[in-house]
Design an enzyme around this catalytic site. Structure first.
Site, PDB file in Angstrom:
ATOM      1  N   VAL A  44       0.832  -1.204   0.000  1.00 56.38           N
ATOM      2  CA  VAL A  44       0.000   0.000   0.000  1.00 56.38           C
ATOM      3  C   VAL A  44       0.862   1.248   0.000  1.00 56.38           C
ATOM      4  O   VAL A  44       0.548   2.249  -0.628  1.00 56.38           O
ATOM      5  CB  VAL A  44      -0.914   0.047   1.246  1.00 56.38           C
ATOM      6  CG1 VAL A  44      -1.920   1.166   1.091  1.00 56.38           C
ATOM      7  CG2 VAL A  44      -1.597  -1.277   1.454  1.00 56.38           C
ATOM      8  N   CYS A  45       1.917   1.163   0.751  1.00 61.15           N
ATOM      9  CA  CYS A  45       2.736   2.347   0.967  1.00 61.15           C
ATOM     10  C   CYS A  45       3.075   3.079  -0.326  1.00 61.15           C
ATOM     11  O   CYS A  45       2.861   4.295  -0.419  1.00 61.15           O
ATOM     12  CB  CYS A  45       4.002   1.980   1.712  1.00 61.15           C
ATOM     13  SG  CYS A  45       3.676   1.010   3.175  1.00 61.15           S
ATOM     14  N   PRO A  46       3.589   2.428  -1.324  1.00 66.05           N
ATOM     15  CA  PRO A  46       3.982   3.223  -2.487  1.00 66.05           C
ATOM     16  C   PRO A  46       2.820   3.964  -3.127  1.00 66.05           C
ATOM     17  O   PRO A  46       2.999   5.086  -3.617  1.00 66.05           O
ATOM     18  CB  PRO A  46       4.594   2.202  -3.445  1.00 66.05           C
ATOM     19  CG  PRO A  46       4.363   0.869  -2.858  1.00 66.05           C
ATOM     20  CD  PRO A  46       3.955   1.024  -1.450  1.00 66.05           C
TER      21      PRO A  46
END
Lengths: 188, 188, 188, 188, 188, 188, 188, 188, 188, 188
Positions: free
Chosen positions: C47-49
């Site tokens: 999710v982070c990117p």
């Protein structure tokens, strides 16, 4: 926190060295050159003399490298002298033996077997600022290796003399070293 | 008291190993065979890959000797995989890398640089009972030597297999060993 | 007491930012302009990117609004650089990434998952006096929204600039605000 | 450790809800469906009613999503009723208002301004197991946004219903989600 | 030790008073004239307004007697104003209402029902030096009596003004008082 | 927390009552009917006898209301008897006087002037369950009022007998009472 | 350690003495002449007046000997006066009675019956430096003897006036005393 | 709390008594009859023998009264015997002398001069239940009086044998006693 | 740590010495010459006088050697004098006897039998600097030997006077001594 | 409290004894016969061998007396063996030497010079019940005397075998002893 990077703690110990009167050695005396603290369990025992003999063969070279060697056990300096006087192998060793019968050095380097009163088989390399840079410790029965010790001291001396360089694995004197830079991150 | 002779403490860490899904490793998994815990400061840095490569060349032999190798840093298993995917040197390594981003292993072996969050450059050899038998630690910039590590593991295995025998200094497999006895006291 | 209205605590972290050498950032460096601390669990994850990319698209506008953005995870600056070098999405991001492998920032903002060693998915807006004004935190798997973050920063900046005015719900820049007065009590 | 992922703590509060007798609500009553705890400083004040009105417009939809909404301030249920009876905006709201004049809820969620006796402007989303999944908090004067809140609740419900999927940044219902797998590590 | 004869403790509270802006009242402001602290459980409730109305009828006389009256509940000043604006009975009251939503006053006078967050039905008379001279407290459901309160304040003022005089039971202004002397000991 | 609503604490005191032998009274003896604890500073002093006389005139009526009266000072029961024997006013009183020379009752009701050894001028009304329902305390020199006390006891008895009813301010027996209901909130 | 040889502790007590206004007595007032502290349980009781009467008959002589007498009970000075006014025996006594209703004197001299609130029947003789020289204490029911008290005070005064002399057992004024010397050791 | 009314504490002491072997006395041995503990500073000193002689003259009578006498100093029983053997006065005494060289009795009765190691000149009368009923203590140099001691023991025995009777001041055997009753309160 | 090599602790004791008035001896008085502290359990007992007599025969010689002798028991100086006056053996002794009835010396030298109050049979030799050099202690019933004590004091004096010399076992004055040197280590 | 009369504390030490394998000795092994613990500072030093030689000459006689002798220093059993192998004087000694390199025995008997790690020159005689009966300790440089030690052991054995007898000073085997009795008190 590990012991690497910490300063040696205060101590005073009486030393026996072949051809000299007994004399005291302190943490302050140690500073200014490199030092090896070579702990072993007891005078008059089995593996130790072969390890000490192995180290003795490197002593001249280590002195040329500005490294002093201190053999340490929880025996007295009297016992160290007696061992020297009665063992052919020990008689040939010229480095000082520290009497640690008060357990101060073994506790300082955290190698005292509590309840037993003997030091573990451990080696510490201390730089001229009194900071511990290398350590090694083995179980009862496994002998150390003075060749490898010498190799590591040379690497540590190289790194101290050449800031910004690091020595790769199994580096031997004269081999290539590495200069870390941002561009190398993730590139090796 | 030194760490030699003590049992490894409880831990759970997620491992990356080439060709496998991520999996967990605990202190219990480690027991039953010999193990090397090979701490290094950080993924994507300089000396480490040469040390890891040097160790990688011995991995097949160590496995034949019933020794597992665990590389450990405070990076995550995601980072370990990414390093493996992007570095040619790391790509060749087949042993598991443990993610110690919660600092449990580095604290258990007392090699965490507090305030820095990185492990020291330290190696531990653990016997099949989970007892630490050999350790070694060096300052930043000095590479380790897989040859010497292998020599010492062989000695430790020999001593375990042959109670009553000890290995003299710089002992190599096949060399003579010593059997301590009362008569030898003060005679070597 | 909640974290809103408290000052940020002391820290020093090494930052990676595209096109620059590694550099240190402290709590003092942060003051004097608005700042967003954008915590995420780990480099090289899922999710982070997308969240970072979403934020990256607002970075130019935020800089025009005098807002600096700090992405923070418990990875090292080495890992941040490696991620930047290998991920197309991350490669486009220009704001600094702080290496929090010693967990100081995650603890300061109370978002460390203890025993796990990863930060929660949390965002903090800090005003030029170093006081936290807005925070948001979500469970694993739920992505944040840079649009809404920007809206809230604008409102906070408006309130700071216009003492005595408050922004109603879902206020957008340019909309009407309210000036509280005694007569309004109980009248809205 | 942050509040995300923790369970709500025990409480009993008296609620006012339009068209009902006063009734008690406990932490146990909350479980079994999703819940929003919507803290605001005080009845009869300025920003609050616009935020509450904004939320009120979503109440029917949230109920369809199996979400209950609890507005909370440190006022009594008597005061909540009086506000409802005298304010046109509040009169339209159908969700329950909890009287937290004993500060238990504000302390449980760590949003009490100590020495002031008012709650911060904070929102918490609790899942049907009573675990806090989302939180948001803003300084005095900055209004919240019910649209964004609804978006995040939908994402959290989606993640709960679809284990193994994560929602990317600014995800809206019906958009694509991601299924993390080993192969994606370092690939996004 | 009982509260009679002790000094009031430090506090700051925001007051609502008909026809004025909100203003702060502190323990220091209270000194210099007589003061009545009239605690009641909550705005918008049942017995309280009759008690407050009963007291309101004496307010002009009390002001002539140099006595200020402070009504206190754990509601906010916002709530006090709203009550004033919506209740005919409260609308007629001219004395200040203190917002004690932080519970400081209720704790200072030891009348907070812990766990409930409401004050007991209690009255305190404070002299111009800030020393508590009279107190009264009743259970839920029993109304107080402003006539009797006024009688006691007059007696306390008389005693302060006439050192050496004491007022007998049920003394009314203008009645005889007593001057204690050695000869009276055991004679009444 | 205030004393209203708490249970009386254990005590044993020796009582003098006209026409009886000395006898002991305990907290258990008190329960089962209403009780008034009427503290005064000392036998043979000035205001006290007028207050006691005033109360004495109500004693028959209070007994009819199932209320016992206990006068209490830190004097002994010997002293109480002597006062009764030598004072015309006291001689007429038929209720028991408790000897509290060990300060237990004065401490239980928190009315001991520490360092002085005398009780404050304080009255407590205890219901048949031993729970304190009404209290009143005045400074030295201000006499109490048995009429008002009787009024309040009647109100407390009424509230106990009629759950759901409350007595408005200055309520007298036979007057109207109020039944709180949701509809009355904010309507009085 | 016993109380003999210790200094009296600080106190302030209000005294009743026939023919005077009430006045305060402190530990400082006591110094400069000899003092008798004569504790008894309570005014208006049985043995006490006979003991006090017995002591009263010696009061003139004691005053000639520069000795003040303080009768002390835990009754108030009001009670002391009332006793004096109503008892023929007490009326004849001219020495001051101290009101110790705050238990300070009884605690200072360690004669308070804890939980009872009455002093033991104890007598203390204090020299002009405030040092306790003689003490005596008896159980309830056993009267003291003023003759013997006077004999002991005379002996103590003689010893103070004649350093180096000691009074033998049952010594009466005018009898022989002894001068201890080395030669007498073991000779009497 | 004073010592009167307390039980004697455990002890074991070796006694010398003329005409007997040394024997041990414990607190249990003491019970069952009346006992006098007669402390004095040291054997072979000056006032003590006259006091002991004075007491010796009463010993036969005291035994008839069922009273045992124990003389106690911090000397050993050896010293007591030697004193008896060398002093004409002591030789005539037939009661036991307890050796308290371990200071247990002097501490139990709180008469040890700490730092000096000698007991104060103190007398304690203990009833057959081991409860201390009478005590007396004088400074160095003032002799006690066996007549008065005997008088007080008789009174204590009388009171024990005749519950409800008390002995007035200076009461002698055969004199009138008083029976306290309610009617006597305040009448003597 | 053992007592040898430690300094004597502060004390003040009253001494009896034949032909002198009682006088005080302190730790300071002891310094400047050699001292023997000769503890024994009690005056007037059995072994002690033979030991003291044995020591007395050496007293003249010890004084010539600049050694003072202090006999110490927990008896008083009065008792010491009485013993001297009544025992032919003790009468001949000229050294001082210290009264240690406060147990200070016995505690200082750690020879008090706690709970018994007697000193062990112990001897201490103190050098002119107040440092304890020799000690000896025996169980009850075994007498000491003044000859051996004298021999050891002579050896201690010899060693003090001749630094670098040591006295071999059972050394007698005039015999050979040894000068330790490095060459002797392990040679004897 | 002194060490005389106390039981020896638990220990385990490895012993060297001529003609035997190394073996362990514990506190339990010691009981059942008399034992001498003969502490000395260090192997290979100066005074010690003369003392040990002196004791060695008595060893046969001591064994006939049922006394075992344990020589103890903080050296190891290896060192003890080496000393035995290299010193003519030590070679003749047949009693066991205990290795106390863990300082347990030296601490148990309170003779460790802390910070130095050597034992004081001290001797302890332990009876067959493990209770210490005799001790002796001297400063560095003063040799002990085996003759005197033997004399004292004989006396202790005599006293143990003949309860009720004591040995006078300098008693030699066969000399007269004393039977203490009451008549002797003060007569010797």
């Amino acid at each position: 926190m590990g012991i690497i990077g910490t300063s040696i703690k205060p101590f005073t110990a009486t030393a026996f060295q072949a051809g000299k009167d007994f004399f005291d050695v302190t943490d302050e005396d140690v500073k200014g050159k490199w030092a090896v603290f070579f702990f072993y369990p007891a005078d008059f025992t089995f593996v130790c003399p072969t390890e000490l003999e192995d180290l003795g063969e490197k002593y001249a070279m280590l002195q040329d490298m500005d490294v002093e060697v201190y053999a340490v056990s929880t025996d007295t300096h009297f016992s160290h002298k007696a061992w020297h006087d009665t063992s052919d192998k020990i008689a040939k060793l010229n480095f000082p033996f520290l009497g640690d019968q008060n357990h101060v050095l073994a506790r300082n380097f955290d190698v005292l077997r509590e309840g037993v009163g003997l030091a573990d088989r451990a080696t510490f390399v201390v730089d001229p600022d009194g900071v511990i840079q290398i350590m090694e410790q083995t179980c009862e029965g496994v002998g150390r290796n003075a060749n490898e010790l010498t190799r590591k001291i040379k690497a540590a001396q190289y790194v101290r003399a050449n800031p910004g360089q690091v020595c790769p694995a199994a580096w031997e004197e004269g081999s290539e070293t590495l200069a870390p830079s941002l561009d190398l991150v993730g590139k090796i």
